[in-house]
Design a protein around this motif. Structure first.
Motif, PDB file in Angstrom:
ATOM      1  N   THR A  10     -20.932   0.360  -1.766  1.00  0.00           N
ATOM      2  CA  THR A  10     -22.350   0.750  -1.772  1.00  0.00           C
ATOM      3  C   THR A  10     -23.178  -0.294  -2.511  1.00  0.00           C
ATOM      4  OG1 THR A  10     -21.760   3.093  -1.693  1.00  0.00           O
ATOM      5  CG2 THR A  10     -23.982   2.554  -2.445  1.00  0.00           C
ATOM      6  N   LYS A  11     -22.682  -0.739  -3.650  1.00  0.00           N
ATOM      7  CA  LYS A  11     -23.395  -1.780  -4.408  1.00  0.00           C
ATOM      8  C   LYS A  11     -23.525  -3.055  -3.590  1.00  0.00           C
ATOM      9  CE  LYS A  11     -22.151  -0.174  -9.024  1.00  0.00           C
ATOM     10  NZ  LYS A  11     -21.377  -0.445 -10.247  1.00  0.00           N
ATOM     11  N   ARG A  12     -22.461  -3.424  -2.905  1.00  0.00           N
ATOM     12  CA  ARG A  12     -22.509  -4.633  -2.065  1.00  0.00           C
ATOM     13  C   ARG A  12     -23.493  -4.474  -0.916  1.00  0.00           C
ATOM     14  NH1 ARG A  12     -16.016  -5.787  -1.950  1.00  0.00           N
ATOM     15  NH2 ARG A  12     -15.942  -6.970  -3.902  1.00  0.00           N
ATOM     16  N   LEU A  13     -23.540  -3.294  -0.340  1.00  0.00           N
ATOM     17  CA  LEU A  13     -24.482  -3.005   0.742  1.00  0.00           C
ATOM     18  C   LEU A  13     -25.917  -3.159   0.246  1.00  0.00           C
ATOM     19  CD1 LEU A  13     -24.808  -1.925   3.695  1.00  0.00           C
ATOM     20  CD2 LEU A  13     -24.876   0.365   2.687  1.00  0.00           C
ATOM     21  N   LEU A  14     -26.213  -2.559  -0.910  1.00  0.00           N
ATOM     22  CA  LEU A  14     -27.556  -2.663  -1.498  1.00  0.00           C
ATOM     23  C   LEU A  14     -27.876  -4.124  -1.851  1.00  0.00           C
ATOM     24  CD1 LEU A  14     -27.338   0.489  -3.811  1.00  0.00           C
ATOM     25  CD2 LEU A  14     -28.726   0.274  -1.727  1.00  0.00           C
ATOM     26  N   ALA A  15     -26.895  -4.830  -2.388  1.00  0.00           N
ATOM     27  CA  ALA A  15     -27.086  -6.240  -2.755  1.00  0.00           C
ATOM     28  C   ALA A  15     -27.373  -7.093  -1.520  1.00  0.00           C
ATOM     29  CB  ALA A  15     -25.854  -6.763  -3.490  1.00  0.00           C
ATOM     30  N   GLY A  16     -26.637  -6.842  -0.452  1.00  0.00           N
ATOM     31  CA  GLY A  16     -26.862  -7.594   0.787  1.00  0.00           C
ATOM     32  C   GLY A  16     -28.263  -7.365   1.332  1.00  0.00           C
ATOM     33  N   SER A  17     -28.727  -6.144   1.220  1.00  0.00           N
ATOM     34  CA  SER A  17     -30.081  -5.828   1.684  1.00  0.00           C
ATOM     35  C   SER A  17     -31.126  -6.549   0.840  1.00  0.00           C
ATOM     36  CB  SER A  17     -30.307  -4.315   1.633  1.00  0.00           C
ATOM     37  OG  SER A  17     -31.611  -3.995   2.065  1.00  0.00           O
ATOM     38  N   LEU A  18     -30.954  -6.520  -0.481  1.00  0.00           N
ATOM     39  CA  LEU A  18     -31.906  -7.214  -1.350  1.00  0.00           C
ATOM     40  C   LEU A  18     -31.933  -8.702  -1.026  1.00  0.00           C
ATOM     41  CD1 LEU A  18     -33.926  -7.354  -3.673  1.00  0.00           C
ATOM     42  CD2 LEU A  18     -31.983  -7.464  -5.258  1.00  0.00           C
ATOM     43  N   ILE A  35     -35.115  -1.106   0.631  1.00  0.00           N
ATOM     44  CA  ILE A  35     -33.676  -1.351   0.536  1.00  0.00           C
ATOM     45  C   ILE A  35     -32.904  -0.126   1.009  1.00  0.00           C
ATOM     46  CG2 ILE A  35     -31.770  -1.758  -1.079  1.00  0.00           C
ATOM     47  CD1 ILE A  35     -33.765  -3.513  -2.710  1.00  0.00           C
ATOM     48  N   CYS A  36     -33.327   1.042   0.562  1.00  0.00           N
ATOM     49  CA  CYS A  36     -32.648   2.278   0.954  1.00  0.00           C
ATOM     50  C   CYS A  36     -32.736   2.505   2.460  1.00  0.00           C
ATOM     51  CB  CYS A  36     -33.243   3.478   0.208  1.00  0.00           C
ATOM     52  SG  CYS A  36     -32.871   3.462  -1.554  1.00  0.00           S
ATOM     53  N   LEU A  37     -33.906   2.309   3.028  1.00  0.00           N
ATOM     54  CA  LEU A  37     -34.103   2.469   4.467  1.00  0.00           C
ATOM     55  C   LEU A  37     -33.218   1.485   5.229  1.00  0.00           C
ATOM     56  CD1 LEU A  37     -35.679   3.930   6.700  1.00  0.00           C
ATOM     57  CD2 LEU A  37     -37.430   2.143   6.502  1.00  0.00           C
ATOM     58  N   LEU A  56     -30.213  -4.161  -9.978  1.00  0.00           N
ATOM     59  CA  LEU A  56     -29.493  -4.606  -8.786  1.00  0.00           C
ATOM     60  C   LEU A  56     -29.435  -6.129  -8.748  1.00  0.00           C
ATOM     61  CD1 LEU A  56     -28.150  -4.381  -6.010  1.00  0.00           C
ATOM     62  CD2 LEU A  56     -30.438  -3.974  -5.024  1.00  0.00           C
ATOM     63  N   LEU A  57     -30.553  -6.772  -9.029  1.00  0.00           N
ATOM     64  CA  LEU A  57     -30.582  -8.236  -9.053  1.00  0.00           C
ATOM     65  C   LEU A  57     -29.633  -8.764 -10.127  1.00  0.00           C
ATOM     66  CD1 LEU A  57     -31.739 -10.933  -8.101  1.00  0.00           C
ATOM     67  CD2 LEU A  57     -33.608 -10.604  -9.725  1.00  0.00           C
ATOM     68  N   LYS A  58     -29.633  -8.155 -11.302  1.00  0.00           N
ATOM     69  CA  LYS A  58     -28.740  -8.576 -12.382  1.00  0.00           C
ATOM     70  C   LYS A  58     -27.288  -8.394 -11.957  1.00  0.00           C
ATOM     71  CE  LYS A  58     -27.493  -9.699 -16.584  1.00  0.00           C
ATOM     72  NZ  LYS A  58     -26.925 -11.026 -16.647  1.00  0.00           N
ATOM     73  N   TRP A  59     -26.989  -7.313 -11.253  1.00  0.00           N
ATOM     74  CA  TRP A  59     -25.626  -7.085 -10.777  1.00  0.00           C
ATOM     75  C   TRP A  59     -25.212  -8.191  -9.810  1.00  0.00           C
ATOM     76  CZ3 TRP A  59     -23.167  -6.057  -6.099  1.00  0.00           C
ATOM     77  CH2 TRP A  59     -21.847  -5.614  -6.196  1.00  0.00           C
ATOM     78  N   ILE A  60     -26.106  -8.570  -8.906  1.00  0.00           N
ATOM     79  CA  ILE A  60     -25.815  -9.654  -7.957  1.00  0.00           C
ATOM     80  C   ILE A  60     -25.494 -10.933  -8.720  1.00  0.00           C
ATOM     81  CG2 ILE A  60     -26.801 -11.190  -6.200  1.00  0.00           C
ATOM     82  CD1 ILE A  60     -28.481  -8.764  -5.245  1.00  0.00           C
ATOM     83  N   LEU A  61     -26.337 -11.287  -9.665  1.00  0.00           N
ATOM     84  CA  LEU A  61     -26.128 -12.527 -10.425  1.00  0.00           C
ATOM     85  C   LEU A  61     -24.844 -12.457 -11.249  1.00  0.00           C
ATOM     86  CD1 LEU A  61     -29.803 -13.265 -11.499  1.00  0.00           C
ATOM     87  CD2 LEU A  61     -28.466 -14.463  -9.767  1.00  0.00           C
ATOM     88  N   ASP A  62     -24.536 -11.302 -11.815  1.00  0.00           N
ATOM     89  CA  ASP A  62     -23.290 -11.142 -12.571  1.00  0.00           C
ATOM     90  C   ASP A  62     -22.073 -11.301 -11.665  1.00  0.00           C
ATOM     91  OD1 ASP A  62     -24.628 -10.754 -14.947  1.00  0.00           O
ATOM     92  OD2 ASP A  62     -24.403  -8.576 -14.945  1.00  0.00           O
ATOM     93  N   GLN A  63     -22.154 -10.729 -10.460  1.00  0.00           N
ATOM     94  CA  GLN A  63     -21.046 -10.852  -9.511  1.00  0.00           C
ATOM     95  C   GLN A  63     -20.835 -12.316  -9.121  1.00  0.00           C
ATOM     96  OE1 GLN A  63     -18.984  -8.150  -8.459  1.00  0.00           O
ATOM     97  NE2 GLN A  63     -20.092  -7.458 -10.250  1.00  0.00           N
TER      98      GLN A  63
END
Length: 194
Positions: A10-18, A35-37, A56-63
């Motif tokens: 789910t996190k990856r899905l949201l990250a890909g959308s962002l 993003i949700c839509l 979410l952006l911070k999570w992407i950068l951390d990943q």
């Protein structure tokens, strides 16, 4: 285990959308609703995983930072790490510039601060072990913060193309500066271990 996989997906899905929206418009113009839509999830799901779009952006950068650290030997030659980071910036220039345009230098630096401090702490620890000198923890932390600020400034210039030098030249300059100054500081301020 299954829950962890589902949560990560789910996190990856949201990250890909962002990331997708950041190719189309400024980060500051993107909403959680979009993003949700785009992902077909409700807002409650988004907020279950992330406090806000910045988280979410911070999570992407951390990943992505963890991928850099996994692909580089933090206890080996740190020239490789610097070149890897420069190549990462080139490959993700549009994404990082979108963050920079929306958050400014201070915002981008704040997002990357912990990762740079971790990187520098690893480099300093490697040099301490190599030299058999150990710094006081407060001074070790000071050096991490000091060099993280310097490194983020150089990389910001590289990102915004204010640095016309080649990867190899920038890599060499950063490596020489870090190695020479850190070794001198470790030897001057550290405690020798027999």
């Amino acid at each position: 285990m299954q829950y962890e996989v589902t949560s990560l997906n789910t996190k990856r899905l949201l990250a890909g959308s962002l990331r997708k929206f950041m190719r189309e418009k400024s980060f500051s113009k993107i909403t959680v609703s979009e993003i949700c839509l785009d992902c077909g999830v409700n807002r409650k799901t988004f907020y279950y995983h992330f406090e806000d779009i910045y988280a979410l952006l911070k999570w992407i950068l951390d990943q992505e930072a963890s991928i850099i650290f996994e692909n580089c030997d933090l206890h080996g030659d740190f020239k490789e790490i610097i070149l890897y980071i420069l190549n990462y910036i080139d490959a993700n220039r549009q994404f990082l510039n979108s963050i920079y345009d929306s958050l400014g230098y201070d915002g981008l630096r704040e997002f990357l601060r912990e990762d740079f401090i971790y990187l520098l702490s690893s480099i300093i620890s490697m040099l301490e072990k190599q030299e058999r000198y150990y710094l006081e923890p407060d001074f070790h932390q000071f050096l991490c913060q000091f060099y993280a600020g310097a490194l983020s400034g150089i990389l910001k210039d590289f990102l915004t193309e204010l640095h016309p030098k080649s990867h190899e030249e920038i890599q060499e300059r950063i490596s020489q500066t870090l190695e020479t100054s850190l070794l001198s500081l470790i030897r001057a301020k550290g405690t020798k271990v027999s």
